[in-house]
Write a protein that holds these residues in place. Structure first.
Motif, mmCIF file in Angstrom:
data_model
loop_
_atom_site.group_PDB
_atom_site.id
_atom_site.type_symbol
_atom_site.label_atom_id
_atom_site.label_comp_id
_atom_site.label_asym_id
_atom_site.label_seq_id
_atom_site.Cartn_x
_atom_site.Cartn_y
_atom_site.Cartn_z
ATOM 1 N N SER A 47 0.708 -1.432 0.079
ATOM 2 C CA SER A 47 0.154 -0.018 -0.172
ATOM 3 C C SER A 47 0.864 1.350 0.248
ATOM 4 O O SER A 47 0.466 2.145 -0.784
ATOM 5 C CB SER A 47 -1.223 -0.164 1.241
ATOM 6 O OG SER A 47 -0.391 -0.077 2.447
ATOM 7 N N VAL A 48 2.109 1.104 0.607
ATOM 8 C CA VAL A 48 3.005 2.285 0.658
ATOM 9 C C VAL A 48 3.571 2.449 -0.668
ATOM 10 O O VAL A 48 3.474 3.516 -1.131
ATOM 11 C CB VAL A 48 4.069 2.206 1.640
ATOM 12 C CG1 VAL A 48 5.227 3.114 1.588
ATOM 13 C CG2 VAL A 48 3.457 2.255 3.259
ATOM 14 N N VAL A 49 4.053 1.547 -1.427
ATOM 15 C CA VAL A 49 4.387 1.496 -2.762
ATOM 16 C C VAL A 49 3.516 2.054 -3.558
ATOM 17 O O VAL A 49 3.725 2.717 -4.531
ATOM 18 C CB VAL A 49 5.188 0.218 -3.024
ATOM 19 C CG1 VAL A 49 5.477 0.312 -4.680
ATOM 20 C CG2 VAL A 49 6.401 0.133 -2.187
ATOM 21 N N ALA A 50 2.435 1.439 -3.344
ATOM 22 C CA ALA A 50 1.465 1.947 -4.520
ATOM 23 C C ALA A 50 0.793 3.298 -4.396
ATOM 24 O O ALA A 50 0.444 4.183 -5.409
ATOM 25 C CB ALA A 50 -0.053 1.183 -4.351
ATOM 26 N N ARG A 51 0.811 3.987 -2.958
ATOM 27 C CA ARG A 51 0.479 5.357 -2.920
ATOM 28 C C ARG A 51 1.490 6.123 -3.409
ATOM 29 O O ARG A 51 1.346 7.140 -4.202
ATOM 30 C CB ARG A 51 0.438 5.672 -1.319
ATOM 31 C CG ARG A 51 0.280 7.039 -0.947
ATOM 32 C CD ARG A 51 0.493 7.383 0.434
ATOM 33 N NE ARG A 51 1.870 7.505 0.441
ATOM 34 C CZ ARG A 51 2.728 7.041 1.499
ATOM 35 N NH1 ARG A 51 2.314 6.275 2.387
ATOM 36 N NH2 ARG A 51 3.917 7.297 1.277
ATOM 37 N N GLN A 52 2.918 5.762 -3.347
ATOM 38 C CA GLN A 52 4.014 6.522 -3.956
ATOM 39 C C GLN A 52 3.828 6.487 -5.559
ATOM 40 O O GLN A 52 4.207 7.759 -6.331
ATOM 41 C CB GLN A 52 5.243 5.931 -3.484
ATOM 42 C CG GLN A 52 5.305 6.227 -2.073
ATOM 43 C CD GLN A 52 6.621 5.330 -1.461
ATOM 44 O OE1 GLN A 52 7.180 4.491 -1.980
ATOM 45 N NE2 GLN A 52 7.320 5.846 -0.393
ATOM 46 N N MET A 53 3.620 5.324 -6.091
ATOM 47 C CA MET A 53 3.462 5.266 -7.579
ATOM 48 C C MET A 53 1.986 6.091 -8.096
ATOM 49 O O MET A 53 2.138 6.546 -9.276
ATOM 50 C CB MET A 53 3.221 3.870 -7.865
ATOM 51 C CG MET A 53 4.599 3.015 -7.726
ATOM 52 S SD MET A 53 4.196 1.164 -8.021
ATOM 53 C CE MET A 53 3.498 1.377 -9.827
ATOM 54 N N ASP A 54 1.142 6.057 -7.285
ATOM 55 C CA ASP A 54 -0.195 6.488 -7.598
ATOM 56 C C ASP A 54 -0.345 7.796 -7.936
ATOM 57 O O ASP A 54 -0.816 8.627 -8.699
ATOM 58 C CB ASP A 54 -1.131 5.999 -6.933
ATOM 59 C CG ASP A 54 -1.620 4.642 -7.054
ATOM 60 O OD1 ASP A 54 -1.219 4.001 -8.105
ATOM 61 O OD2 ASP A 54 -2.562 4.124 -6.377
ATOM 62 N N ALA A 55 0.605 8.570 -6.868
ATOM 63 C CA ALA A 55 0.729 10.312 -7.199
ATOM 64 C C ALA A 55 1.311 10.568 -8.527
ATOM 65 O O ALA A 55 0.600 11.588 -8.853
ATOM 66 C CB ALA A 55 1.810 10.649 -5.815
ATOM 67 N N LEU A 56 2.257 9.801 -8.990
ATOM 68 C CA LEU A 56 2.506 10.271 -10.175
ATOM 69 C C LEU A 56 1.466 9.706 -11.361
ATOM 70 O O LEU A 56 1.332 10.616 -12.264
ATOM 71 C CB LEU A 56 3.863 9.467 -10.747
ATOM 72 C CG LEU A 56 4.327 9.678 -11.971
ATOM 73 C CD1 LEU A 56 4.645 10.884 -12.689
ATOM 74 C CD2 LEU A 56 5.561 8.511 -12.329
ATOM 75 N N ILE A 57 1.124 8.556 -11.243
ATOM 76 C CA ILE A 57 0.170 8.018 -12.204
ATOM 77 C C ILE A 57 -1.185 8.982 -12.354
ATOM 78 O O ILE A 57 -1.617 9.259 -13.413
ATOM 79 C CB ILE A 57 -0.469 6.678 -11.856
ATOM 80 C CG1 ILE A 57 0.773 5.639 -12.183
ATOM 81 C CG2 ILE A 57 -1.341 6.147 -12.760
ATOM 82 C CD1 ILE A 57 0.662 3.995 -11.513
ATOM 83 N N ASN A 58 -1.454 9.658 -11.237
ATOM 84 C CA ASN A 58 -2.815 10.301 -10.919
ATOM 85 C C ASN A 58 -2.563 11.811 -11.753
ATOM 86 O O ASN A 58 -3.043 12.310 -12.391
ATOM 87 C CB ASN A 58 -3.286 10.564 -9.552
ATOM 88 C CG ASN A 58 -3.864 9.253 -9.064
ATOM 89 O OD1 ASN A 58 -4.177 8.511 -9.804
ATOM 90 N ND2 ASN A 58 -3.878 9.129 -7.703
ATOM 91 N N LEU A 59 -1.177 12.089 -11.450
ATOM 92 C CA LEU A 59 -0.645 13.720 -12.141
ATOM 93 C C LEU A 59 -0.620 13.355 -13.854
ATOM 94 O O LEU A 59 -1.051 14.325 -14.440
ATOM 95 C CB LEU A 59 0.482 14.080 -11.635
ATOM 96 C CG LEU A 59 1.056 15.545 -11.964
ATOM 97 C CD1 LEU A 59 0.046 16.556 -11.494
ATOM 98 C CD2 LEU A 59 2.638 15.413 -11.322
ATOM 99 N N GLU A 60 0.341 12.409 -14.208
ATOM 100 C CA GLU A 60 1.034 12.340 -15.562
ATOM 101 C C GLU A 60 0.102 11.371 -16.135
ATOM 102 O O GLU A 60 0.331 11.053 -17.396
ATOM 103 C CB GLU A 60 2.265 12.227 -15.375
ATOM 104 C CG GLU A 60 3.035 13.155 -14.884
ATOM 105 C CD GLU A 60 3.356 14.413 -16.146
ATOM 106 O OE1 GLU A 60 4.257 14.192 -16.974
ATOM 107 O OE2 GLU A 60 2.739 15.289 -16.224
ATOM 108 N N GLY A 61 -0.428 10.217 -15.736
ATOM 109 C CA GLY A 61 -1.006 8.837 -16.544
ATOM 110 C C GLY A 61 0.026 7.980 -16.508
ATOM 111 O O GLY A 61 1.232 8.366 -16.329
ATOM 112 N N VAL A 62 -0.434 6.801 -16.608
ATOM 113 C CA VAL A 62 0.466 5.481 -16.695
ATOM 114 C C VAL A 62 1.478 5.818 -17.785
ATOM 115 O O VAL A 62 2.594 5.208 -17.522
ATOM 116 C CB VAL A 62 -0.259 4.372 -16.636
ATOM 117 C CG1 VAL A 62 -0.702 3.911 -18.164
ATOM 118 C CG2 VAL A 62 0.667 2.996 -16.334
ATOM 119 N N ALA A 63 1.420 6.254 -18.815
ATOM 120 C CA ALA A 63 2.171 6.562 -19.781
ATOM 121 C C ALA A 63 3.448 7.253 -19.678
ATOM 122 O O ALA A 63 4.428 6.868 -20.234
ATOM 123 C CB ALA A 63 1.530 7.237 -21.198
#
Length: 250
Positions: free
Chosen positions: A141-157
């Protein structure tokens, strides 16, 4: 096939004399590095010397941090254009020490990643859990939260233009190392989370292990299917140790 990447993070270490000696040693051993891409991330003040010494070599270089802002009244910060001016290819963002000692939030790290990417740098996004978080069973959940901040801002691409480094914070500078199985488990989780959004991005994404990789454990770690190299701290300050990790990636 993902090309392994071994990136040295010198942290706040070095002098003009020691850097020259270190890079001379690394360059001399590069003929034995057949597969891995090699990079070093130096203190910003030494980037001109690193550029001068590595220009024309097979070794890339980068910054240990970068500002999310393009310019302005941000005393002490280093912009993407400044890193580019000195030939940097990479920029580390969100290292655990920046998160812990400089109170960098997930959102701040995501903005730094976005700025580096927009400038044509390759950001190395660091994620990982503390010992307390691991013991609580909330690593994912910690790693997911850290990744999701970027994915939510920029998209997974956006991850197609960068690298992720998994840092078990409890294994940095403590003498402890995650077992290859523990490391692979989190690397697989990271790739799986990206794959759920875009399988193509996940397949091409390089995920590095950043928890006290050394010549003695590098081969076993990099042999795991989702570990694509290492973000190297202490061992990057010794040419022999660093080259040992680079050749393990063969």
């Amino acid at each position: 096939m993902r090309r392994p990447l071994v990136a040295g993070n010198w942290k706040m270490n070095g002098s003009l004399e020691s850097i020259k000696s270190l890079l001379d040693g690394v360059k001399a051993g590069m003929s034995d590095v057949k597969q891995a891409e090699v990079a070093v991330c130096a203190p910003a003040i030494y980037l001109p010397a690193v550029q001068q010494q590595l220009q024309g070599s097979d070794i890339a270089w980068g910054g240990q941090d970068v500002s999310a802002e393009a310019s302005g009244a941000y005393t002490g910060e280093i912009s993407t254009s400044m890193l580019k001016e000195f030939g940097c290819k990479y920029a580390i963002v969100g290292h655990s020490e920046r998160r812990a000692y400089h109170a960098e939030s997930d959102d701040t790290v995501a903005r730094k990643y976005a700025a580096a990417r927009a400038a044509g740098l390759i950001p190395i996004l660091c994620v990982g859990e503390t010992l307390e978080e691991r013991e609580k069973g909330i690593t994912e959940s910690v790693v997911a939260r850290q990744m999701d901040a970027l994915i939510n801002l920029e998209g997974v691409a956006a991850l197609a233009d960068g690298v992720i480094a998994y840092e078990p914070v409890w294994a940095i500078g403590t003498g402890m190392t995650a077992s290859p199985e523990q490391a692979q488990e989190v690397h697989a989780f990271i790739r799986g989370r990206v794959a759920a959004l875009d399988a193509g991005v996940a397949e091409g994404l390089r995920i590095l292990y950043g928890g006290s990789m050394k010549p003695g454990n590098a081969q076993e770690l990099i042999a795991k299917p989702d570990i694509d190299g290492g973000l190297i701290g202490g061992a990057a300050l010794d040419a022999g140790d660093f080259l040992g990790i680079c050749t393990a990636a063969n």
